[in-house]
Design a protein around this motif. Structure first.
Motif, PDB file in Angstrom:
ATOM      1  N   SER A  75     -40.928  43.065 -24.554  1.00 26.79           N
ATOM      2  CA  SER A  75     -42.044  43.962 -25.112  1.00 26.79           C
ATOM      3  C   SER A  75     -43.647  43.814 -24.726  1.00 26.79           C
ATOM      4  O   SER A  75     -44.482  44.601 -24.673  1.00 26.79           O
ATOM      5  CB  SER A  75     -41.836  43.813 -26.577  1.00 26.79           C
ATOM      6  OG  SER A  75     -42.032  42.753 -27.272  1.00 26.79           O
ATOM      7  N   LEU A 116     -34.265  54.800 -20.743  1.00 28.15           N
ATOM      8  CA  LEU A 116     -34.889  53.662 -21.014  1.00 28.15           C
ATOM      9  C   LEU A 116     -34.166  52.351 -20.734  1.00 28.15           C
ATOM     10  O   LEU A 116     -34.985  51.399 -20.359  1.00 28.15           O
ATOM     11  CB  LEU A 116     -35.281  53.621 -22.342  1.00 28.15           C
ATOM     12  CG  LEU A 116     -36.068  54.810 -22.969  1.00 28.15           C
ATOM     13  CD1 LEU A 116     -36.330  54.898 -24.457  1.00 28.15           C
ATOM     14  CD2 LEU A 116     -37.397  54.781 -22.333  1.00 28.15           C
ATOM     15  N   ILE A 135     -34.307  51.954 -16.843  1.00 27.15           N
ATOM     16  CA  ILE A 135     -35.765  51.315 -16.422  1.00 27.15           C
ATOM     17  C   ILE A 135     -36.036  50.042 -16.958  1.00 27.15           C
ATOM     18  O   ILE A 135     -37.214  49.748 -16.648  1.00 27.15           O
ATOM     19  CB  ILE A 135     -36.797  52.411 -16.146  1.00 27.15           C
ATOM     20  CG1 ILE A 135     -37.027  52.889 -17.736  1.00 27.15           C
ATOM     21  CG2 ILE A 135     -36.733  53.565 -15.528  1.00 27.15           C
ATOM     22  CD1 ILE A 135     -38.298  53.688 -17.994  1.00 27.15           C
ATOM     23  N   ARG A 136     -35.047  49.621 -17.416  1.00 25.09           N
ATOM     24  CA  ARG A 136     -35.506  48.143 -18.523  1.00 25.09           C
ATOM     25  C   ARG A 136     -36.532  48.247 -19.379  1.00 25.09           C
ATOM     26  O   ARG A 136     -37.115  47.162 -19.812  1.00 25.09           O
ATOM     27  CB  ARG A 136     -35.780  47.055 -17.187  1.00 25.09           C
ATOM     28  CG  ARG A 136     -34.555  47.140 -16.442  1.00 25.09           C
ATOM     29  CD  ARG A 136     -34.660  45.958 -15.523  1.00 25.09           C
ATOM     30  NE  ARG A 136     -33.621  45.829 -14.584  1.00 25.09           N
ATOM     31  CZ  ARG A 136     -33.000  44.855 -14.221  1.00 25.09           C
ATOM     32  NH1 ARG A 136     -33.263  43.580 -14.838  1.00 25.09           N
ATOM     33  NH2 ARG A 136     -32.056  44.902 -13.402  1.00 25.09           N
ATOM     34  N   TYR A 137     -36.564  49.376 -19.997  1.00 21.88           N
ATOM     35  CA  TYR A 137     -37.819  49.535 -21.000  1.00 21.88           C
ATOM     36  C   TYR A 137     -37.106  49.076 -22.232  1.00 21.88           C
ATOM     37  O   TYR A 137     -38.096  48.317 -23.208  1.00 21.88           O
ATOM     38  CB  TYR A 137     -38.257  51.033 -21.150  1.00 21.88           C
ATOM     39  CG  TYR A 137     -39.474  51.304 -22.140  1.00 21.88           C
ATOM     40  CD1 TYR A 137     -40.571  51.063 -21.775  1.00 21.88           C
ATOM     41  CD2 TYR A 137     -39.171  51.513 -23.544  1.00 21.88           C
ATOM     42  CE1 TYR A 137     -41.880  51.159 -22.573  1.00 21.88           C
ATOM     43  CE2 TYR A 137     -40.239  51.820 -24.323  1.00 21.88           C
ATOM     44  CZ  TYR A 137     -41.513  51.537 -23.777  1.00 21.88           C
ATOM     45  OH  TYR A 137     -42.451  51.750 -24.910  1.00 21.88           O
ATOM     46  N   ILE A 138     -36.188  49.335 -22.594  1.00 22.34           N
ATOM     47  CA  ILE A 138     -35.504  48.484 -23.802  1.00 22.34           C
ATOM     48  C   ILE A 138     -34.536  47.429 -23.324  1.00 22.34           C
ATOM     49  O   ILE A 138     -34.044  47.447 -22.459  1.00 22.34           O
ATOM     50  CB  ILE A 138     -34.394  49.754 -24.477  1.00 22.34           C
ATOM     51  CG1 ILE A 138     -35.247  50.767 -24.852  1.00 22.34           C
ATOM     52  CG2 ILE A 138     -33.652  48.953 -25.580  1.00 22.34           C
ATOM     53  CD1 ILE A 138     -34.367  51.822 -25.479  1.00 22.34           C
TER      54      ILE A 138
END
Length: 195
Positions: A96, A180, A183-186
């Motif tokens: 994060s 998400l 794209i490795r956002y989560i």
């Protein structure tokens, strides 16, 4: 250094210094945090030397009260990584808010004698993982994402429950989560990196 880091550093230092030392054992077998030693601060770094030690005030032990102890000439913060243990990675949220390093409080092992404070702050790299695999998370999101399996797997159980009872947000939430996670956002809820 952050205020909370300074406070936890001094709290940990007080805990170690006030640790109850074992009673009724030989003084020479006491943990090094229970001893008071006369250090030669002008010694050559890395060299081996003998210092005279005695139990700290209030420590009860048997045998000779003053005895020699062999040590390497170094400060506690210079000990090898296997000679001290550092507290967790709660300041290292790798996904994060990526950071290169974080400050951790480290404590020297009981059998190591060194100069200076036995509890010290140390900068460590933020590259830890808790064992979550990106491929598993993506596969769960594609196949069972409508039931919140991907969110449960990553430790986001509140969102997983919401996703389960809303049938994946009627499919919209499921599609968004697939993107998400792809794209490795989560990432994992504990802020660690994927394997």
């Amino acid at each position: 250094m952050e205020y909370s880091t300074v406070i936890s550093y001094y709290f940990e230092r007080i805990q170690v210094e006030n640790r109850v030392c074992p009673k009724d054992i030989e003084c020479s077998e006491l943990g090094r945090e229970c001893l008071q030693c006369a250090f030669n601060c002008t010694c050559v770094y890395g060299s081996t030397l003998t210092v005279m030690c005695q139990p700290k005030e209030g420590v009860i032990c048997k045998g000779a009260k003053k005895f020699p102890v062999e040590m390497r000439c170094l400060y506690c913060y210079q000990t090898e990584p296997w000679q001290h243990s550092c507290l967790g990675t709660d300041q290292c949220l790798a996904v994060s808010s990526p950071r290169a390093t974080f400050t951790s409080n480290c404590t020297v092992q009981s059998d190591i004698l060194c100069m200076g404070n036995r509890v010290f702050p140390k900068k460590l790299p933020c590259n830890w993982t808790s064992g979550y695999q990106w491929s598993t998370a993506l596969l769960l999101s594609i196949t069972l994402g409508g039931f919140g399996a991907d969110r449960f797997y990553l430790g986001h159980w509140q969102e997983g429950i919401g996703k389960l009872f809303s049938f994946g947000g009627l499919g919209v939430w499921t599609i968004i989560d697939v993107i998400l996670i792809a794209i490795r956002y989560i990432g994992p809820a504990d802020g660690s990196l994927y394997i």
